[in-house]
Design a protein around this motif. Structure first.
Motif, PDB file in Angstrom:
ATOM      1  N   GLN A  25     -49.217 103.065  33.660  1.00 21.57           N
ATOM      2  CA  GLN A  25     -48.523 104.283  34.046  1.00 21.57           C
ATOM      3  C   GLN A  25     -49.314 105.096  35.062  1.00 21.57           C
ATOM      4  OE1 GLN A  25     -47.570 106.740  30.689  1.00 21.57           O
ATOM      5  NE2 GLN A  25     -45.824 107.655  31.735  1.00 21.57           N
ATOM      6  N   LEU A  36     -37.334 104.288  30.283  1.00 19.99           N
ATOM      7  CA  LEU A  36     -38.421 103.311  30.129  1.00 19.99           C
ATOM      8  C   LEU A  36     -38.190 102.438  28.904  1.00 19.99           C
ATOM      9  CD1 LEU A  36     -41.232 102.140  30.788  1.00 19.99           C
ATOM     10  CD2 LEU A  36     -42.199 103.961  29.401  1.00 19.99           C
ATOM     11  N   SER A  57     -43.011 105.216  39.585  1.00 14.79           N
ATOM     12  CA  SER A  57     -41.681 105.315  38.991  1.00 14.79           C
ATOM     13  C   SER A  57     -41.579 104.447  37.738  1.00 14.79           C
ATOM     14  CB  SER A  57     -40.620 104.871  39.998  1.00 14.79           C
ATOM     15  OG  SER A  57     -40.715 103.489  40.230  1.00 14.79           O
ATOM     16  N   VAL A  58     -40.511 104.662  36.998  1.00 11.80           N
ATOM     17  CA  VAL A  58     -40.263 103.889  35.777  1.00 11.80           C
ATOM     18  C   VAL A  58     -40.010 102.423  36.125  1.00 11.80           C
ATOM     19  CG1 VAL A  58     -38.686 103.590  33.833  1.00 11.80           C
ATOM     20  CG2 VAL A  58     -39.408 105.875  34.493  1.00 11.80           C
ATOM     21  N   GLU A 111     -38.607 112.753  30.918  1.00  9.79           N
ATOM     22  CA  GLU A 111     -38.364 112.369  32.312  1.00  9.79           C
ATOM     23  C   GLU A 111     -38.400 110.859  32.517  1.00  9.79           C
ATOM     24  OE1 GLU A 111     -42.772 113.401  31.936  1.00  9.79           O
ATOM     25  OE2 GLU A 111     -40.908 114.404  31.392  1.00  9.79           O
ATOM     26  N   ASN A 112     -38.951 110.132  31.566  1.00  2.66           N
ATOM     27  CA  ASN A 112     -38.998 108.663  31.649  1.00  2.66           C
ATOM     28  C   ASN A 112     -38.141 108.032  30.564  1.00  2.66           C
ATOM     29  OD1 ASN A 112     -40.847 108.954  33.708  1.00  2.66           O
ATOM     30  ND2 ASN A 112     -42.621 108.584  32.410  1.00  2.66           N
TER      31      ASN A 112
END
Length: 188
Positions: free
Chosen positions: A41, A137, A46-47, A133-134
């Protein structure tokens, strides 16, 4: 001779060489995998990149896992049919890597090249907390990369991707040549 070498037999020395006990602490695996996710990460923006990096690392693990597992589980035997390799993936491979069999194996209704390995609660997603926000994932991208490497090394090239559906679903899409070879083997 020293007395400590002649008393009792050590349990380590009594284990068979062919099939070592595959015991790994779940806490140790969770810690190691969460560190792996954090490491990746920090190096992506980005994811999608994070999932690609996890899949790439899973690919490296899959290549090594297949060799060891085939030597233990099926010495001298090689799967030649799609269904056989998928049952091997669902059973012995998943058990060796994640401690239990995959929950389900399904084939797509509309495409003979597409199969699904369904895992309701994959170990790779269990101990990873994902920020809002992820939210898209899916750390099962690691398992998708691993599975893609195993299938490719076994002679069944395919694209594998992880999706959120019924828990986590790994979608396997075999190459056309694999399906054609499988059909020709059925005709014999």
């Amino acid at each position: 001779m020293d007395a400590r070498f002649t008393r009792g037999k050590s349990p380590v020395l009594e284990r068979a060489l062919g099939r070592p006990r595959s015991e790994l602490s779940l806490a140790a695996f969770a810690l190691l995998f969460s560190e792996l996710v954090q490491y990746c990460q920090r190096r992506v923006a980005s994811v999608a990149e994070l999932q690609a990096r996890l899949a790439q690392l899973g690919h490296h693990v899959g290549l090594r896992a297949l060799d060891a597992l085939v030597a233990r589980e099926r010495p001298g035997r090689r799967e030649t049919k799609v269904l056989g390799v998928l049952l091997f993936v669902k059973g012995p491979l998943w058990r060796a890597l994640f401690g239990r069999e995959a929950d389900k194996l399904e084939q797509a209704n509309d495409d003979e090249r597409t199969f699904y390995v369904i895992e309701r609660e994959p170990v790779v997603n269990t101990f990873v907390s994902v920020p809002r926000e992820n939210s898209s994932l899916n750390c099962a991208a690691f398992a998708a990369g691993l599975l893609e490497a195993v299938l490719g090394a076994a002679g069944f090239p395919a694209r594998v991707s992880a999706h959120w559906h019924k828990g986590t679903t790994l979608m396997i899409k075999f190459d056309e040549a694999v399906i054609a070879r499988d059909k020709s083997l059925e005709g014999r």
